[in-house]
Motif scaffolding. Sequence first.
Motif, PDB file in Angstrom:
ATOM      1  N   PRO A 147       9.819  -2.879 -10.483  1.00  0.00           N
ATOM      2  CA  PRO A 147       9.975  -1.436 -10.271  1.00  0.00           C
ATOM      3  C   PRO A 147       8.712  -0.629 -10.560  1.00  0.00           C
ATOM      4  O   PRO A 147       8.672   0.572 -10.319  1.00  0.00           O
ATOM      5  N   ASN A 148       7.635  -1.281 -11.074  1.00  0.00           N
ATOM      6  CA  ASN A 148       6.509  -0.523 -11.609  1.00  0.00           C
ATOM      7  C   ASN A 148       5.415  -0.200 -10.608  1.00  0.00           C
ATOM      8  O   ASN A 148       4.582   0.671 -10.875  1.00  0.00           O
ATOM      9  N   ASN A 149       5.369  -0.904  -9.486  1.00  0.00           N
ATOM     10  CA  ASN A 149       4.186  -0.816  -8.623  1.00  0.00           C
ATOM     11  C   ASN A 149       4.495  -0.412  -7.190  1.00  0.00           C
ATOM     12  O   ASN A 149       3.692  -0.666  -6.302  1.00  0.00           O
ATOM     13  N   VAL A 150       5.643   0.204  -6.970  1.00  0.00           N
ATOM     14  CA  VAL A 150       6.030   0.566  -5.600  1.00  0.00           C
ATOM     15  C   VAL A 150       5.025   1.527  -4.983  1.00  0.00           C
ATOM     16  O   VAL A 150       4.561   1.343  -3.854  1.00  0.00           O
ATOM     17  N   TRP A 151       4.673   2.560  -5.727  1.00  0.00           N
ATOM     18  CA  TRP A 151       3.778   3.588  -5.178  1.00  0.00           C
ATOM     19  C   TRP A 151       2.376   3.036  -4.983  1.00  0.00           C
ATOM     20  O   TRP A 151       1.723   3.330  -3.976  1.00  0.00           O
ATOM     21  N   LEU A 152       1.900   2.242  -5.944  1.00  0.00           N
ATOM     22  CA  LEU A 152       0.582   1.631  -5.811  1.00  0.00           C
ATOM     23  C   LEU A 152       0.544   0.704  -4.608  1.00  0.00           C
ATOM     24  O   LEU A 152      -0.437   0.686  -3.846  1.00  0.00           O
ATOM     25  N   CYS A 153       1.612  -0.067  -4.409  1.00  0.00           N
ATOM     26  CA  CYS A 153       1.657  -0.980  -3.263  1.00  0.00           C
ATOM     27  C   CYS A 153       1.660  -0.206  -1.951  1.00  0.00           C
ATOM     28  O   CYS A 153       1.018  -0.618  -0.979  1.00  0.00           O
ATOM     29  N   LEU A 154       2.383   0.903  -1.920  1.00  0.00           N
ATOM     30  CA  LEU A 154       2.439   1.709  -0.702  1.00  0.00           C
ATOM     31  C   LEU A 154       1.043   2.174  -0.300  1.00  0.00           C
ATOM     32  O   LEU A 154       0.648   2.083   0.869  1.00  0.00           O
ATOM     33  N   ASP A 155       0.278   2.684  -1.263  1.00  0.00           N
ATOM     34  CA  ASP A 155      -1.082   3.150  -0.974  1.00  0.00           C
ATOM     35  C   ASP A 155      -1.996   1.988  -0.600  1.00  0.00           C
ATOM     36  O   ASP A 155      -2.753   2.064   0.374  1.00  0.00           O
ATOM     37  N   PHE A 156      -1.926   0.914  -1.385  1.00  0.00           N
ATOM     38  CA  PHE A 156      -2.816  -0.227  -1.129  1.00  0.00           C
ATOM     39  C   PHE A 156      -2.537  -0.852   0.232  1.00  0.00           C
ATOM     40  O   PHE A 156      -3.458  -1.142   0.997  1.00  0.00           O
ATOM     41  N   ALA A 157      -1.258  -1.078   0.532  1.00  0.00           N
ATOM     42  CA  ALA A 157      -0.906  -1.737   1.792  1.00  0.00           C
ATOM     43  C   ALA A 157      -1.262  -0.868   2.994  1.00  0.00           C
ATOM     44  O   ALA A 157      -1.696  -1.377   4.031  1.00  0.00           O
ATOM     45  N   ARG A 158      -1.081   0.437   2.862  1.00  0.00           N
ATOM     46  CA  ARG A 158      -1.433   1.334   3.969  1.00  0.00           C
ATOM     47  C   ARG A 158      -2.944   1.353   4.198  1.00  0.00           C
ATOM     48  O   ARG A 158      -3.415   1.335   5.345  1.00  0.00           O
ATOM     49  N   ASP A 159      -3.724   1.372   3.116  1.00  0.00           N
ATOM     50  CA  ASP A 159      -5.180   1.486   3.240  1.00  0.00           C
ATOM     51  C   ASP A 159      -5.848   0.169   3.605  1.00  0.00           C
ATOM     52  O   ASP A 159      -7.003   0.167   4.030  1.00  0.00           O
ATOM     53  N   ASN A 160      -5.140  -0.956   3.418  1.00  0.00           N
ATOM     54  CA  ASN A 160      -5.775  -2.253   3.620  1.00  0.00           C
ATOM     55  C   ASN A 160      -5.066  -3.110   4.663  1.00  0.00           C
ATOM     56  O   ASN A 160      -5.213  -4.338   4.655  1.00  0.00           O
ATOM     57  N   ASP A 161      -4.304  -2.467   5.525  1.00  0.00           N
ATOM     58  CA  ASP A 161      -3.695  -3.145   6.673  1.00  0.00           C
ATOM     59  C   ASP A 161      -2.872  -4.346   6.239  1.00  0.00           C
ATOM     60  O   ASP A 161      -3.106  -5.479   6.663  1.00  0.00           O
ATOM     61  N   GLU A 162      -1.879  -4.087   5.378  1.00  0.00           N
ATOM     62  CA  GLU A 162      -0.928  -5.111   4.944  1.00  0.00           C
ATOM     63  C   GLU A 162       0.475  -4.635   5.335  1.00  0.00           C
ATOM     64  O   GLU A 162       1.232  -4.133   4.501  1.00  0.00           O
ATOM     65  N   PRO A 163       0.849  -4.780   6.606  1.00  0.00           N
ATOM     66  CA  PRO A 163       2.098  -4.181   7.092  1.00  0.00           C
ATOM     67  C   PRO A 163       3.350  -4.730   6.417  1.00  0.00           C
ATOM     68  O   PRO A 163       4.307  -3.984   6.197  1.00  0.00           O
ATOM     69  N   GLN A 164       3.375  -6.022   6.084  1.00  0.00           N
ATOM     70  CA  GLN A 164       4.585  -6.579   5.481  1.00  0.00           C
ATOM     71  C   GLN A 164       4.780  -6.075   4.050  1.00  0.00           C
ATOM     72  O   GLN A 164       5.900  -5.779   3.639  1.00  0.00           O
ATOM     73  N   LEU A 165       3.703  -5.969   3.288  1.00  0.00           N
ATOM     74  CA  LEU A 165       3.802  -5.390   1.946  1.00  0.00           C
ATOM     75  C   LEU A 165       4.188  -3.916   2.026  1.00  0.00           C
ATOM     76  O   LEU A 165       4.986  -3.421   1.214  1.00  0.00           O
ATOM     77  N   TYR A 166       3.629  -3.213   3.006  1.00  0.00           N
ATOM     78  CA  TYR A 166       3.954  -1.801   3.176  1.00  0.00           C
ATOM     79  C   TYR A 166       5.436  -1.624   3.504  1.00  0.00           C
ATOM     80  O   TYR A 166       6.112  -0.757   2.937  1.00  0.00           O
ATOM     81  N   GLN A 167       5.948  -2.457   4.414  1.00  0.00           N
ATOM     82  CA  GLN A 167       7.351  -2.356   4.790  1.00  0.00           C
ATOM     83  C   GLN A 167       8.263  -2.669   3.609  1.00  0.00           C
ATOM     84  O   GLN A 167       9.295  -2.019   3.409  1.00  0.00           O
ATOM     85  N   THR A 168       7.885  -3.648   2.794  1.00  0.00           N
ATOM     86  CA  THR A 168       8.685  -3.979   1.619  1.00  0.00           C
ATOM     87  C   THR A 168       8.719  -2.826   0.634  1.00  0.00           C
ATOM     88  O   THR A 168       9.775  -2.466   0.107  1.00  0.00           O
ATOM     89  N   ALA A 169       7.562  -2.224   0.364  1.00  0.00           N
ATOM     90  CA  ALA A 169       7.509  -1.086  -0.552  1.00  0.00           C
ATOM     91  C   ALA A 169       8.347   0.072  -0.029  1.00  0.00           C
ATOM     92  O   ALA A 169       9.053   0.748  -0.789  1.00  0.00           O
ATOM     93  N   LEU A 170       8.293   0.299   1.285  1.00  0.00           N
ATOM     94  CA  LEU A 170       9.065   1.383   1.876  1.00  0.00           C
ATOM     95  C   LEU A 170      10.563   1.102   1.775  1.00  0.00           C
ATOM     96  O   LEU A 170      11.366   2.005   1.474  1.00  0.00           O
ATOM     97  N   GLN A 171      10.974  -0.137   1.998  1.00  0.00           N
ATOM     98  CA  GLN A 171      12.388  -0.490   1.860  1.00  0.00           C
ATOM     99  C   GLN A 171      12.866  -0.278   0.425  1.00  0.00           C
ATOM    100  O   GLN A 171      13.978   0.218   0.196  1.00  0.00           O
ATOM    101  N   ILE A 172      12.043  -0.640  -0.543  1.00  0.00           N
ATOM    102  CA  ILE A 172      12.421  -0.450  -1.942  1.00  0.00           C
ATOM    103  C   ILE A 172      12.542   1.035  -2.268  1.00  0.00           C
ATOM    104  O   ILE A 172      13.467   1.456  -2.986  1.00  0.00           O
ATOM    105  N   LEU A 173      11.636   1.845  -1.753  1.00  0.00           N
ATOM    106  CA  LEU A 173      11.737   3.295  -1.962  1.00  0.00           C
ATOM    107  C   LEU A 173      13.050   3.833  -1.409  1.00  0.00           C
ATOM    108  O   LEU A 173      13.676   4.710  -2.010  1.00  0.00           O
ATOM    109  N   GLN A 174      13.461   3.328  -0.279  1.00  0.00           N
ATOM    110  CA  GLN A 174      14.700   3.794   0.327  1.00  0.00           C
ATOM    111  C   GLN A 174      15.923   3.323  -0.458  1.00  0.00           C
ATOM    112  O   GLN A 174      16.883   4.079  -0.626  1.00  0.00           O
ATOM    113  N   LEU A 175      15.883   2.083  -0.952  1.00  0.00           N
ATOM    114  CA  LEU A 175      17.054   1.515  -1.620  1.00  0.00           C
ATOM    115  C   LEU A 175      17.186   1.954  -3.073  1.00  0.00           C
ATOM    116  O   LEU A 175      18.295   1.980  -3.618  1.00  0.00           O
ATOM    117  N   LYS A 176      16.075   2.280  -3.721  1.00  0.00           N
ATOM    118  CA  LYS A 176      16.074   2.589  -5.153  1.00  0.00           C
ATOM    119  C   LYS A 176      15.494   3.974  -5.431  1.00  0.00           C
ATOM    120  O   LYS A 176      14.867   4.199  -6.468  1.00  0.00           O
TER     121      LYS A 176
END
Length: 470
Positions: A147-176
């Motif tokens: 639960p600690n790194n959702v926002w950091l992952c969202l920024d990192f994945a968006r800035d570094n072209d990691e679509p699967q990590l970005y999608q996972t972070a976004l799903q967690i934001l929606q679910l939690k």
Amino acid sequence: MSLSRDSSRSDSADSDEPRTPRRKRSTYETRFLADLGPFHDIGFFIGQNDADLQLVTCHKLALARVSDVFAHIFYRPDNPLDDDEPIFVQDISPVAFESMCGFAYTGEMYVETFDECCGLLYAAKKYNLCEELRNQCRAYLWANIYPNNVWLCLDFARDNDEPQLYQTALQILQLKTSKLLMREKFRKVSESSLVTLLQQENLSIASEYELYDACLRWAERQMDKRQLTNSRDTVRHLLRPVLPHLRLLAMSDEELNQGPLADDVLTDDEAVALFNRTEVDGLCPTREERGQPRVDSFCAFAFSDEMFLLHLESEYFENTYDVFAMAFSSSGDFFSTQLGVVIPTQIRPKDCTDDTYDEDLTVFLYNCTKGEMLSITRFKGEVRFDSQVEVPFRQPVQLKSKRVRKVAKVVFHRAGTYPARYPLEEGKDGELRVATFAGHEKVKLWHKRSYNFIHFCAYTVDSSTTDKGD
């Protein structure tokens, strides 16, 4: 490899992320080579500012062996490198650069925190290190997003072209959503991540007031961070990017009177329009409440055996598996014997023509009441895509108390996409039915809609009393 810095590490005070212990280098030879400081033939100054520069030294050949980028830098004939001049690297942290050098010597990944792993993945992509290291980084990051790194992952994945990590972070934001909004780290999120959250059509919140209140807390933090004057104009300036996405018209009259109309963050024209339930420029015109999130599938990354062993060394803690691959947190049946679980197999990729694949995963069963591991079962075998498989525990687990909170998690050793929801005909919510499981006759299969990924829990009841759990 040597690093001229103090061996202690400074982490943020509010971080409660479990630290992953570093592995010792596996052989004497690699330790000898890496620590052979006087014979290192290349040095790097790592850091953004002159005052923060730290020197990392190692062997050119070790880096060139794992990176064609370094090979080109060190050995290109058209522009030979001056061995007496260090190379300056400003966009990678010293810890991440040291981890990359460690991989060059040992072929193993060393990281302790989410931040370090982000830096290592960035370095691996920048210097074109092998895909194996990148996937190990992705697996570590995926497991520790929640639960600690959702926002950091969202920024990192968006800035570094990691679509699967970005999608996972976004799903967690929606679910939690509600839970994440109440964590202290939310107040430190970037403006872009906050806007991304507010742009979602479906979020797990009770009402729009939760988002509005969270945005105010975020603005307060921004004022403290930037040392800004606490005034209506300052708050208004900070909230300007988010107001077009806050559905104030979807809030009840009571919520409006307690929130936007009372907090003096709107202009007079906006306040009057909102009071009269009319649209006005600058505010979101949407009147419909947000829907509840529905995640049909999720992408999982494969844990290597090395990273899997590190996972086992940690005590039970919340991580991404709690969102996608955890089940039956309950008191359970009185005097019951837990036999195993039924889990879905991977969704067949569009470009795949095979009907089967080799599955590889591990099922953990924890007794969170006593803080002990009840069972660890590794499953390997050929299975069909888009089906389900029975995974009996390596040893059946007997529970002789109703007050047992037990949690099963699945750790993946093969990357792929798995279904997160089940058709009603495959198991209605709260269904308890009798079936055959792994050679056991008349086993009870308990299904609950709130389960994630794991479909059914299989058990026998050793008394006449049946309690379905929570």
